[in-house]
Design a protein around this motif. Sequence first.
Motif, short mmCIF file in Angstrom:
data_model
loop_
_atom_site.label_atom_id
_atom_site.label_comp_id
_atom_site.label_asym_id
_atom_site.label_seq_id
_atom_site.Cartn_x
_atom_site.Cartn_y
_atom_site.Cartn_z
N SER A 71 0.75 -1.29 0.04
CA SER A 71 -0.11 0.13 -0.03
C SER A 71 0.89 1.34 0.08
CB SER A 71 -0.86 0.13 1.15
OG SER A 71 -1.74 0.99 1.37
N VAL A 72 0.78 2.14 -0.92
CA VAL A 72 1.49 3.45 -0.93
C VAL A 72 0.51 4.62 -0.78
CG1 VAL A 72 2.63 4.90 -2.58
CG2 VAL A 72 2.97 2.29 -2.86
N ARG A 73 1.14 5.44 -0.06
CA ARG A 73 0.58 6.92 0.12
C ARG A 73 1.58 7.96 -0.12
NH1 ARG A 73 -1.36 9.55 5.75
NH2 ARG A 73 -2.66 11.27 4.98
N ILE A 74 1.07 8.78 -1.14
CA ILE A 74 2.03 9.84 -1.56
C ILE A 74 1.34 11.05 -0.93
CG2 ILE A 74 2.80 11.28 -3.39
CD1 ILE A 74 4.16 8.59 -3.58
N VAL A 75 2.11 11.77 -0.18
CA VAL A 75 1.50 13.00 0.55
C VAL A 75 2.30 14.31 -0.05
CG1 VAL A 75 1.27 14.17 2.86
CG2 VAL A 75 1.46 11.73 2.90
N GLY A 76 1.68 15.22 -0.63
CA GLY A 76 2.17 16.54 -1.09
C GLY A 76 1.82 17.48 -0.25
N PHE A 77 2.66 18.33 0.16
CA PHE A 77 2.70 19.66 0.84
C PHE A 77 2.81 21.01 -0.18
CE2 PHE A 77 4.16 16.22 3.45
CZ PHE A 77 3.66 16.26 4.59
N ALA A 78 2.01 21.79 0.08
CA ALA A 78 2.28 23.15 -0.62
C ALA A 78 2.34 24.21 0.39
CB ALA A 78 1.10 23.66 -1.52
N LYS A 79 3.67 25.04 0.34
CA LYS A 79 3.76 26.04 1.43
C LYS A 79 3.90 27.48 0.78
CE LYS A 79 7.95 26.59 2.92
NZ LYS A 79 9.17 26.26 3.73
N ASP A 80 2.81 28.47 1.01
CA ASP A 80 2.93 29.83 0.66
C ASP A 80 4.14 30.47 0.86
OD1 ASP A 80 2.39 30.82 3.14
OD2 ASP A 80 -0.02 31.24 2.39
N CYS A 81 4.34 31.93 0.44
CA CYS A 81 5.24 32.39 0.76
C CYS A 81 5.51 32.86 2.35
CB CYS A 81 5.53 33.82 -0.15
SG CYS A 81 4.35 34.85 0.12
N PHE A 82 4.52 32.92 3.00
CA PHE A 82 4.60 33.12 4.35
C PHE A 82 4.83 31.85 5.26
CE2 PHE A 82 2.07 37.21 3.84
CZ PHE A 82 3.17 37.95 3.35
N GLY A 83 4.81 30.84 4.67
CA GLY A 83 4.99 29.64 5.44
C GLY A 83 3.87 28.63 5.76
N LYS A 84 2.57 29.14 5.40
CA LYS A 84 1.53 28.66 5.82
C LYS A 84 1.41 27.31 4.74
CE LYS A 84 -3.47 28.84 6.79
NZ LYS A 84 -3.23 28.43 7.84
N LYS A 85 0.96 26.10 5.21
CA LYS A 85 0.94 24.85 4.54
C LYS A 85 -0.43 24.12 4.23
CE LYS A 85 5.30 23.80 6.66
NZ LYS A 85 6.16 22.90 7.79
N LEU A 86 -0.52 23.59 2.99
CA LEU A 86 -1.82 22.80 2.62
C LEU A 86 -1.16 21.49 2.58
CD1 LEU A 86 -3.58 25.11 0.28
CD2 LEU A 86 -4.08 24.95 2.70
N ARG A 87 -1.94 20.41 2.66
CA ARG A 87 -1.29 18.96 2.81
C ARG A 87 -2.49 18.20 1.87
NH1 ARG A 87 0.80 15.11 7.44
NH2 ARG A 87 0.07 13.29 6.73
N PHE A 88 -2.10 17.46 0.92
CA PHE A 88 -3.03 16.48 -0.05
C PHE A 88 -2.24 15.17 -0.01
CE2 PHE A 88 -2.86 20.82 -1.32
CZ PHE A 88 -4.23 21.39 -1.00
N SER A 89 -3.09 14.26 -0.44
CA SER A 89 -2.39 12.73 -0.52
C SER A 89 -3.21 11.87 -1.39
CB SER A 89 -2.42 12.20 0.92
OG SER A 89 -3.76 11.87 1.37
N ASN A 90 -2.59 10.99 -1.96
CA ASN A 90 -3.20 9.83 -2.91
C ASN A 90 -2.50 8.41 -2.36
OD1 ASN A 90 -3.89 8.29 -5.05
ND2 ASN A 90 -3.49 9.83 -6.45
N GLU A 91 -3.54 7.64 -2.41
CA GLU A 91 -3.27 6.08 -1.78
C GLU A 91 -3.80 5.37 -3.03
OE1 GLU A 91 -4.54 5.30 2.21
OE2 GLU A 91 -4.75 7.09 2.69
N PHE A 92 -2.81 4.26 -3.06
CA PHE A 92 -3.08 3.32 -4.01
C PHE A 92 -2.13 1.82 -3.75
CE2 PHE A 92 0.06 6.18 -5.30
CZ PHE A 92 1.30 5.41 -5.87
N SER A 93 -2.28 0.85 -4.45
CA SER A 93 -1.39 -0.26 -4.26
C SER A 93 -0.41 -0.50 -5.40
CB SER A 93 -2.33 -1.38 -3.89
OG SER A 93 -3.13 -1.16 -2.57
N ILE A 94 0.51 -1.22 -5.09
CA ILE A 94 1.53 -1.57 -6.14
C ILE A 94 1.88 -3.00 -5.97
CG2 ILE A 94 2.61 0.60 -6.63
CD1 ILE A 94 4.80 -0.20 -4.68
#
Length: 397
Positions: A374-397
Amino acid sequence: MKNVIDQSALVDGERKLSYWGEEEVKFLFEGFEGDSARESSFALVVFGGAVTNRKRRGGKGPFFAGVRVSEELGMPLVSVSDPSLELSDTIGLAWYVGNQKIRRLPEFIAETLDAISKVSGKKLILAGGSGGGFACLLISSLMEHEANVVVWNPQTSIPEYVPGVVKNYLETAFPSSREKISKEWRYKKKRKQIVFDVLRDEDVSHSIKIESLNSKKVIYFQNLSDWHVEKHCGKLMSEVKMKRGGKERLIADGVSLYLGDWGNGHAPIPRELLKGVIRKIVRHDGDVGFNLRHKNLISSQVPLFALDEVSGDVSVSCSGGTIISFLSLSHPKLSTFPGVKYAFYFILNGKLLEKRWYSNNSKASFDIKGRSGSVRIVGFAKDCFGKKLRFSNEFSI
């Protein structure tokens, strides 16, 4: 405290003003008297940033800034030389916060500027960038008279600045701190706390609080590619709720903030932009409720996660035993996302195996040869002031 200046002191040229005792602080006055008097209801007060090439600029000082721009604007000038820079030719920045012999320097300068405004009848515009911007913000917060403030890429916290530069200042300005600093300086993780402790023990004003500026008229310019965005501007603005106040202006507790793109890193504000905003302040008699337009101002193009409805998605594709992940953002008005940085986690069967640290790259690749589960890829986006958003995608290999 007493009024430290009178009409007789407003004579063009360099003046040494007594600092409540034997020590002196050097001021430069231009355009206040005689045939060279500049007709303006405002006077420009300039604080210099870091001094480079000291030998070429006269060795031990004094160092005055703003002469040329005040001439071009036709405004009287008050320029202040930081007395700590004259202690040694090895330091180039001291933030106008004083030294072992001249304590409470910001209060002294603030009282002097109040007296200049009262005696001359002129309103003041304080201007400076980088370390000089820090001085503008701090000293304006201590003044009794109303003043306008224009800063660009300012530091807002001395402990957040380059550790070696701060160490050099402290050891020069407060020699008694050398032993305390040298004892544990080799531990990098302790350096910020060491700096903070010394500044506190020496009773030095070292950080700007935005609530101290809420009754001031501050225009704050910040270059987007400068590392000061997150460490200094972002931390200051995080203390209050921001809002958008027109196309390019952001408003934070009375401070008008403009994000821009005018060069690489810690680049000074374009000269024509600086002169343009000062002229506009004069035309509006000190009111800063106006909105600026300039080719280098891009606040409207910069997403701020605390203000804007930004959504996101992590998509993945597999090619030749490699997972390619892509974090895409969406916003109703933006197609590009300047100032945003991205990071990724690769998690297999609940275990974090790889990280990709924050960069401008919204893509990341991970090798999956010989791996399954089971794989989970977590992606983070950080704006110029350092505030973060978090997103993810789960799947199997």
